[in-house]
Design an enzyme around this catalytic site. Structure first.
Site, PDB file in Angstrom:
ATOM      1  N   GLU A  28      65.919 -23.726 -49.379  1.00 31.58           N
ATOM      2  CA  GLU A  28      65.806 -25.167 -49.623  1.00 31.58           C
ATOM      3  C   GLU A  28      67.147 -25.736 -50.076  1.00 31.58           C
ATOM      4  O   GLU A  28      67.538 -26.827 -49.666  1.00 31.58           O
ATOM      5  CB  GLU A  28      64.714 -25.471 -50.653  1.00 31.58           C
ATOM      6  CG  GLU A  28      63.311 -25.174 -50.188  1.00 31.58           C
ATOM      7  CD  GLU A  28      62.813 -26.046 -49.050  1.00 31.58           C
ATOM      8  OE1 GLU A  28      63.414 -27.095 -48.757  1.00 31.58           O
ATOM      9  OE2 GLU A  28      61.788 -25.670 -48.441  1.00 31.58           O
ATOM     10  N   TRP A  43      65.968 -29.059 -41.384  1.00 33.63           N
ATOM     11  CA  TRP A  43      65.261 -27.818 -41.706  1.00 33.63           C
ATOM     12  C   TRP A  43      65.264 -26.852 -40.520  1.00 33.63           C
ATOM     13  O   TRP A  43      65.326 -25.638 -40.701  1.00 33.63           O
ATOM     14  CB  TRP A  43      63.840 -28.121 -42.170  1.00 33.63           C
ATOM     15  CG  TRP A  43      63.088 -26.900 -42.592  1.00 33.63           C
ATOM     16  CD1 TRP A  43      61.972 -26.398 -42.015  1.00 33.63           C
ATOM     17  CD2 TRP A  43      63.416 -25.995 -43.660  1.00 33.63           C
ATOM     18  NE1 TRP A  43      61.578 -25.244 -42.652  1.00 33.63           N
ATOM     19  CE2 TRP A  43      62.455 -24.975 -43.676  1.00 33.63           C
ATOM     20  CE3 TRP A  43      64.450 -25.953 -44.596  1.00 33.63           C
ATOM     21  CZ2 TRP A  43      62.476 -23.922 -44.580  1.00 33.63           C
ATOM     22  CZ3 TRP A  43      64.466 -24.899 -45.517  1.00 33.63           C
ATOM     23  CH2 TRP A  43      63.497 -23.911 -45.504  1.00 33.63           C
ATOM     24  N   TYR A  89      56.155 -22.328 -38.191  1.00 34.63           N
ATOM     25  CA  TYR A  89      56.391 -22.445 -39.637  1.00 34.63           C
ATOM     26  C   TYR A  89      55.274 -23.274 -40.281  1.00 34.63           C
ATOM     27  O   TYR A  89      54.705 -22.881 -41.313  1.00 34.63           O
ATOM     28  CB  TYR A  89      57.763 -23.080 -39.878  1.00 34.63           C
ATOM     29  CG  TYR A  89      58.076 -23.336 -41.325  1.00 34.63           C
ATOM     30  CD1 TYR A  89      58.288 -22.285 -42.218  1.00 34.63           C
ATOM     31  CD2 TYR A  89      58.174 -24.637 -41.810  1.00 34.63           C
ATOM     32  CE1 TYR A  89      58.566 -22.525 -43.556  1.00 34.63           C
ATOM     33  CE2 TYR A  89      58.458 -24.879 -43.141  1.00 34.63           C
ATOM     34  CZ  TYR A  89      58.653 -23.827 -44.015  1.00 34.63           C
ATOM     35  OH  TYR A  89      58.927 -24.067 -45.339  1.00 34.63           O
TER      36      TYR A  89
END
Length: 181
Positions: A43, A51, A21
């Protein structure tokens, strides 16, 4: 420095998924209304969670939310909410699910595109931070973006989430100064 000899932002070294990522997406300019909608939703779903949880569930999120097509998600109804609440592949939080659907409706009704609206808050380029302690959680621009989104009816996008969105979509470059990216 990682095994491949490249220096990366320290947060990306926790897993291969984080590394991929970091190396391929985070901080790179992203455009397109549906693409921006996906990142906004992810988000918001991340709020209060790690995350990595969202990254692991992203394929299931994409399936559950029709590829994050604004038009398709805006048409979701009560049956879709019920379906999403039973989908173990995603984060099953009613408030976040309902916010994603409501946000799709707002995005679909914008006179300007979601991409254009969000990018209009991009700050001027600045030097990269030297260390993680130099990376802010919010900025004047993210505070203004969150305020504008709220005014337009978007939900679950406060200043911190807006700043994370700005980082993820390349509006700000918070890769550390020594990072290879």
């Amino acid at each position: 420095m990682s095994g491949d000899g490249r220096f990366r932002c320290p947060w990306s070294e926790a897993s291969q998924l984080y590394r991929d990522y970091h190396d391929q997406e985070w901080g790179r300019p992203l455009h397109g209304d549906d693409a921006m909608f996906e990142r906004m939703c992810l988000e918001a779903f991340q709020s209060g969670l790690a995350w990595i949880t969202i990254l692991r569930k992203r394929p299931a999120f994409r399936t559950a939310f029709s590829g994050f097509s604004i038009e398709r998600v805006a048409a979701f109804g009560d049956d879709d909410v019920a379906r999403l609440l039973t989908d173990t592949g995603i984060v099953r939080n009613r408030a976040k699910i309902e916010a994603a659907i409501a946000n799709a409706r707002v995005a679909g009704d914008l006179g300007t595109g979601l991409d254009e609206l969000i990018w209009s808050f991009a700050p001027p380029p600045r030097p990269r931070p030297r260390e993680l302690a130099d990376v802010p959680a919010t900025s004047p621009e993210s505070i203004a973006l969150a305020k504008e989104l709220k005014k337009r009816g978007f939900r679950f996008i406060g200043p911190t989430t807006a700043y994370a969105l700005m980082q993820a979509t390349g509006m700000v470059d918070d890769h550390l100064s020594d990072c290879w990216v």
